[in-house]
Write a protein that holds these residues in place. Structure first.
Motif, mmCIF file in Angstrom:
data_model
loop_
_atom_site.group_PDB
_atom_site.id
_atom_site.type_symbol
_atom_site.label_atom_id
_atom_site.label_comp_id
_atom_site.label_asym_id
_atom_site.label_seq_id
_atom_site.Cartn_x
_atom_site.Cartn_y
_atom_site.Cartn_z
ATOM 1 N N ILE A 65 33.828 23.939 31.615
ATOM 2 C CA ILE A 65 34.761 24.709 32.317
ATOM 3 C C ILE A 65 36.015 24.547 32.992
ATOM 4 O O ILE A 65 37.030 25.034 32.482
ATOM 5 C CB ILE A 65 33.835 25.761 33.272
ATOM 6 C CG1 ILE A 65 32.564 26.583 32.864
ATOM 7 C CG2 ILE A 65 34.430 26.727 34.056
ATOM 8 C CD1 ILE A 65 31.465 26.908 33.672
ATOM 9 N N GLU A 66 35.863 23.499 33.620
ATOM 10 C CA GLU A 66 37.126 22.907 34.301
ATOM 11 C C GLU A 66 37.971 22.393 32.948
ATOM 12 O O GLU A 66 39.391 22.427 33.046
ATOM 13 C CB GLU A 66 37.076 21.692 34.932
ATOM 14 C CG GLU A 66 36.160 21.792 36.476
ATOM 15 C CD GLU A 66 35.802 20.541 37.161
ATOM 16 O OE1 GLU A 66 36.239 19.483 36.566
ATOM 17 O OE2 GLU A 66 35.171 20.601 38.307
ATOM 18 N N ARG A 67 37.520 21.960 31.832
ATOM 19 C CA ARG A 67 38.646 21.389 30.785
ATOM 20 C C ARG A 67 38.810 22.537 29.832
ATOM 21 O O ARG A 67 39.459 22.498 28.851
ATOM 22 C CB ARG A 67 38.054 20.734 29.863
ATOM 23 C CG ARG A 67 37.701 19.269 30.642
ATOM 24 C CD ARG A 67 36.979 18.227 29.886
ATOM 25 N NE ARG A 67 36.719 16.845 30.587
ATOM 26 C CZ ARG A 67 36.312 15.833 30.116
ATOM 27 N NH1 ARG A 67 35.735 15.811 28.950
ATOM 28 N NH2 ARG A 67 36.323 14.965 30.913
ATOM 29 N N LYS A 68 38.403 23.748 30.054
ATOM 30 C CA LYS A 68 38.605 25.090 29.507
ATOM 31 C C LYS A 68 37.985 24.849 28.037
ATOM 32 O O LYS A 68 38.566 25.411 27.216
ATOM 33 C CB LYS A 68 40.055 25.593 29.475
ATOM 34 C CG LYS A 68 40.565 26.000 30.701
ATOM 35 C CD LYS A 68 41.905 26.371 30.680
ATOM 36 C CE LYS A 68 42.539 26.849 31.993
ATOM 37 N NZ LYS A 68 42.336 26.511 33.287
ATOM 38 N N SER A 69 36.764 24.250 27.814
ATOM 39 C CA SER A 69 35.986 24.139 26.520
ATOM 40 C C SER A 69 35.038 24.957 26.698
ATOM 41 O O SER A 69 34.788 25.610 27.486
ATOM 42 C CB SER A 69 35.741 22.527 26.514
ATOM 43 O OG SER A 69 36.416 21.625 26.792
ATOM 44 N N THR A 70 34.752 25.430 25.426
ATOM 45 C CA THR A 70 33.755 26.437 24.956
ATOM 46 C C THR A 70 32.251 25.542 25.386
ATOM 47 O O THR A 70 31.916 24.619 25.160
ATOM 48 C CB THR A 70 33.542 26.726 23.585
ATOM 49 O OG1 THR A 70 34.884 27.010 23.290
ATOM 50 C CG2 THR A 70 32.586 27.466 23.180
ATOM 51 N N VAL A 71 31.549 26.266 26.190
ATOM 52 C CA VAL A 71 30.099 26.098 26.514
ATOM 53 C C VAL A 71 29.259 26.482 25.282
ATOM 54 O O VAL A 71 29.006 27.569 24.937
ATOM 55 C CB VAL A 71 29.664 26.634 27.619
ATOM 56 C CG1 VAL A 71 28.248 26.176 28.148
ATOM 57 C CG2 VAL A 71 30.625 26.250 29.058
ATOM 58 N N PRO A 72 28.559 25.397 24.725
ATOM 59 C CA PRO A 72 27.569 25.710 23.476
ATOM 60 C C PRO A 72 26.443 26.464 23.995
ATOM 61 O O PRO A 72 26.045 26.435 24.893
ATOM 62 C CB PRO A 72 27.110 24.346 23.309
ATOM 63 C CG PRO A 72 28.101 23.473 23.819
ATOM 64 C CD PRO A 72 28.733 24.022 25.175
ATOM 65 N N GLU A 73 26.105 27.550 23.045
ATOM 66 C CA GLU A 73 24.832 28.265 23.313
ATOM 67 C C GLU A 73 23.612 27.558 23.212
ATOM 68 O O GLU A 73 23.372 26.447 22.656
ATOM 69 C CB GLU A 73 24.745 29.269 22.132
ATOM 70 C CG GLU A 73 26.125 30.249 21.931
ATOM 71 C CD GLU A 73 25.684 31.570 22.497
ATOM 72 O OE1 GLU A 73 24.665 31.871 22.827
ATOM 73 O OE2 GLU A 73 26.807 32.047 22.922
ATOM 74 N N ASP A 74 22.658 27.816 23.588
ATOM 75 C CA ASP A 74 21.253 27.108 23.676
ATOM 76 C C ASP A 74 20.515 27.884 22.606
ATOM 77 O O ASP A 74 20.004 28.768 22.864
ATOM 78 C CB ASP A 74 20.562 27.364 25.130
ATOM 79 C CG ASP A 74 19.302 26.302 25.065
ATOM 80 O OD1 ASP A 74 19.318 25.505 24.541
ATOM 81 O OD2 ASP A 74 18.619 26.808 26.140
ATOM 82 N N THR A 75 20.676 27.248 21.577
ATOM 83 C CA THR A 75 19.794 27.654 20.136
ATOM 84 C C THR A 75 18.736 26.818 19.852
ATOM 85 O O THR A 75 18.566 26.922 18.622
ATOM 86 C CB THR A 75 21.004 28.036 19.142
ATOM 87 O OG1 THR A 75 21.700 26.740 18.960
ATOM 88 C CG2 THR A 75 22.005 28.961 19.437
#
Length: 66
Positions: A50-60
Motif C-alpha cells: 500500500i505504501e508503494r501504491k502497488s496492487t495487493v494480490p487477491e487471495d485465490t
C-alpha cells in the motif's frame, strides 16, 4: 484474512507461507508462534504494498487433495 500453509520444518520449527503473497514466509517454534508470526508478516507485507501504491494480490488459493 489470507489462506496460509503451515508445515513442519527442520530442527522442530514450523514454517508458514502465504501463497497469495509471493515470498511471505516465516517460521516459529510452535504452531501457535508460527501463526502469530505469519499474521504479522501478512500485515507488514500488505502495508508495504500500500505504501508503494502497488496492487495487493487477491487471495485465490484453491486447495485440493489428490
Amino acid at each position: 484474512m489470507r489462506q496460509v500453509i503451515i508445515y513442519p520444518g527442520e530442527d522442530g520449527y514450523w514454517i508458514a507461507e502465504c501463497p497469495s503473497l509471493p515470498g511471505c514466509i516465516t517460521q516459529g517454534k510452535s504452531k501457535e508462534e508460527v501463526i502469530a508470526n505469519v499474521k504479522e508478516a501478512i500485515e507488514l507485507y500488505i502495508e508495504v504494498l500500500i505504501e508503494r501504491k502497488s496492487t495487493v494480490p487477491e487471495d485465490t488459493l484453491e486447495v485440493l487433495q489428490v
